[in-house]
Design an enzyme around this catalytic site. Sequence first.
Site, PDB file in Angstrom:
ATOM      1  N   SER A  55       0.824  -1.357  -0.097  1.00  0.00           N
ATOM      2  CA  SER A  55       0.159   0.103   0.080  1.00  0.00           C
ATOM      3  C   SER A  55       0.908   1.267   0.005  1.00  0.00           C
ATOM      4  CB  SER A  55      -0.824  -0.178   1.046  1.00  0.00           C
ATOM      5  OG  SER A  55      -1.970   0.988   1.151  1.00  0.00           O
TER       6      SER A  55
ATOM      7  N   ASP B 237      -8.768  -6.302  -4.537  1.00  0.00           N
ATOM      8  CA  ASP B 237      -8.563  -4.797  -3.968  1.00  0.00           C
ATOM      9  C   ASP B 237      -9.215  -3.704  -4.757  1.00  0.00           C
ATOM     10  OD1 ASP B 237      -7.463  -2.699  -3.096  1.00  0.00           O
ATOM     11  OD2 ASP B 237      -5.304  -3.670  -3.066  1.00  0.00           O
TER      12      ASP B 237
ATOM     13  N   HIS C 173      -8.090  -5.010  -0.422  1.00  0.00           N
ATOM     14  CA  HIS C 173      -6.865  -4.550   0.016  1.00  0.00           C
ATOM     15  C   HIS C 173      -6.011  -5.103   1.332  1.00  0.00           C
ATOM     16  CE1 HIS C 173      -3.784  -1.404  -0.405  1.00  0.00           C
ATOM     17  NE2 HIS C 173      -4.040  -1.021   0.815  1.00  0.00           N
TER      18      HIS C 173
END
Lengths: 394, 394
Positions: A149, A323, A356
Amino acid sequence: MSFIVTPQSMQFPGVLALSSGASISNYTLAYETYGELNAERSNAVLVCHALNASHHVAGVYAGQEKSEGWWDNMIGPGKPVDTNRFFVIGVNNLGSCFGSTGPMHVNPETGRVYGADFPVVTVEDWVNAQAGLLDALGIDGLAAVMGGSLGGMQALSWTLQFPERVRHAVVVASAPSLTAQNIAFNEVARRAIVTDPDFNGGHFYEHGVVPKRGLRIARMIGHITYQSDDLMNEKFGRALRSAVEGSAANTDFLYSTQEVEFQIESYLRYNGDKFSEYFDANTYLLITRALDYFDPARAHGGELGAALAGATAQFLLVSFTTDWRFSPARSREIVKALLDNRRNVSYAEIDAPHGHDAFLLDDVRYMGVVRSYFERIGKELDAAAPALPRRAKA
Amino acid sequence: MSFIVTPQSMQFPGVLALSSGASISNYTLAYETYGELNAERSNAVLVCHALNASHHVAGVYAGQEKSEGWWDNMIGPGKPVDTNRFFVIGVNNLGSCFGSTGPMHVNPETGRVYGADFPVVTVEDWVNAQAGLLDALGIDGLAAVMGGSLGGMQALSWTLQFPERVRHAVVVASAPSLTAQNIAFNEVARRAIVTDPDFNGGHFYEHGVVPKRGLRIARMIGHITYQSDDLMNEKFGRALRSAVEGSAANTDFLYSTQEVEFQIESYLRYNGDKFSEYFDANTYLLITRALDYFDPARAHGGELGAALAGATAQFLLVSFTTDWRFSPARSREIVKALLDNRRNVSYAEIDAPHGHDAFLLDDVRYMGVVRSYFERIGKELDAAAPALPRRAKA
């Protein structure tokens, strides 16, 4: 039971110039290390953290139950990133609230707590500060830099800011920039915090209050967007609050707009409350803004290929099919830009249901890919000593 | 320029029993009609509204610029739902804030403004109230009931609650129930409103304040989820605030966490502000809760096929490919359940970029499908007079 670790911190008496033109002086970075640096000082792996994580990446703190680091499933002895082989470094970023200098600390230049006056920091600023920590630790080159991320953005930025110091970059569930929708979710979260009357213009510390309402809303939005629709349906579906109250079954509606009716509501409220107890509101603003700003293509007319031309590292990219916040399409943009520059890049798109959040969870294929990649890095280290990457020509 | 319309209202002196067990008495419904009811009283089309819309479906108010109804592109003389042929009725739902009895009105039983004490209303309650309006207007059967999103849920519920009164149902961008993710977004919006100090437990009217902070956050979340990621990228992308300030170009970052930096932020703040000026906070809670509760399969062990067995209407369903809040998969669930019951159902999945908002926008294929469907209904009316549907056996 994981291994015991101890957090450390390093003082930096100098001045760090920031992207904004401001600077920070006399700052502290909290960090942890796992494993041993080898004689060639060539086996260091830097792990960059995402929004609400910290330098506590792996292991546990002595005497503290459930104190596992946030990537303890990935990093440790015998794990995909094997600390029997690699010297792993976790560092808390500037502006965070877990030990490094941040908004709740006193600005040495004014004697007043920074609060909302803490300078805006960028991914590039964090990478510069991390490079200073490596200097202090006597580490010139990294066997790898990795992160998921926002952490993946830092790993990518390392390959651009210090190409000569990075042999491999592992970029998981990341993106070359946020989309408008991503910025939008960040903005809603920030507005919830800033418009909370307890925010007091960011100087709530001196009022003895915390803008918890805003932090709760911010975290609830986060929890929704880090998961997939399918996973939420599987975990919560339309189940009523029975589990909440511990009773066997609540099959009737309460017909209330304010009480908890569905389990998903209870889950969100619980996590929002918990987050508001420990996370700093100014840090939330700073870190979401760093996400918004990251966009290496910006200085190259929007051409990501041109932006990544300076990267000399080898890459592993990983994305997850469900995601929707950092979709596989965004990782593929990075892969394409690297291939256009004839870089060595491996890419794994993992079919995982968790959205995610998958980058933090166990998945046999995901863990397997990372393990194989680090085994390859290990073999390179074995084959070549001294193993420092050559300095790239400017 | 559209046609001139005049809002009307109808008093109901009786008592309406609600799903919750509570009731409302002496209530008012605001409504509008377009076109003429034919001699057989067989050409009525009821249009149900979604979250923040009203009975003002089509046409304009005399002397008021930009007062077009929310579905004015769909309904009017010569439009897909042609008011030269059909008698169209729009009605504001109970609990709304545009003229029908709602939280800002005085409870005749207590003499106090309802506020948060307004009873929770469901889709089924709204349909019952709408049926009462049709009774008062002397309309037994509907040529069609139609709606998008939450309005589509009402149209679907009409076919279950009053199968003998509905010949056709047009259900656009809707779902047989909300997913956990949908409920989650509603819950965040509600928490933002309820935890706004100005909410005052829902009795903010008597304090002379409005929980605008919460309403702004709620609306910002709505705007994000009603659009597609792609559309937001196309409309705003990562463009900076230049358009906001009217200057030619703002190419430098402000490096601020609180000021508007990106155009998407300006768009969200503007729409949040505007919404907080006119929409009632208690209404927002009620309407999102009605969305959460709708689930006709619930009384049938989760079997949608069993739930829809009683529907005798013919159906048109429309969904939009980029609608991630009410995805095509949810419309297909309804189509399948109807087909399993050997019902006559047409289904169009429109490849449109606009997300959930597509149901309100012009799209040639979408408008064409609805036009053709209503032309078919018109031909049925021509062919059969008297045209009232036969009463289904219980």
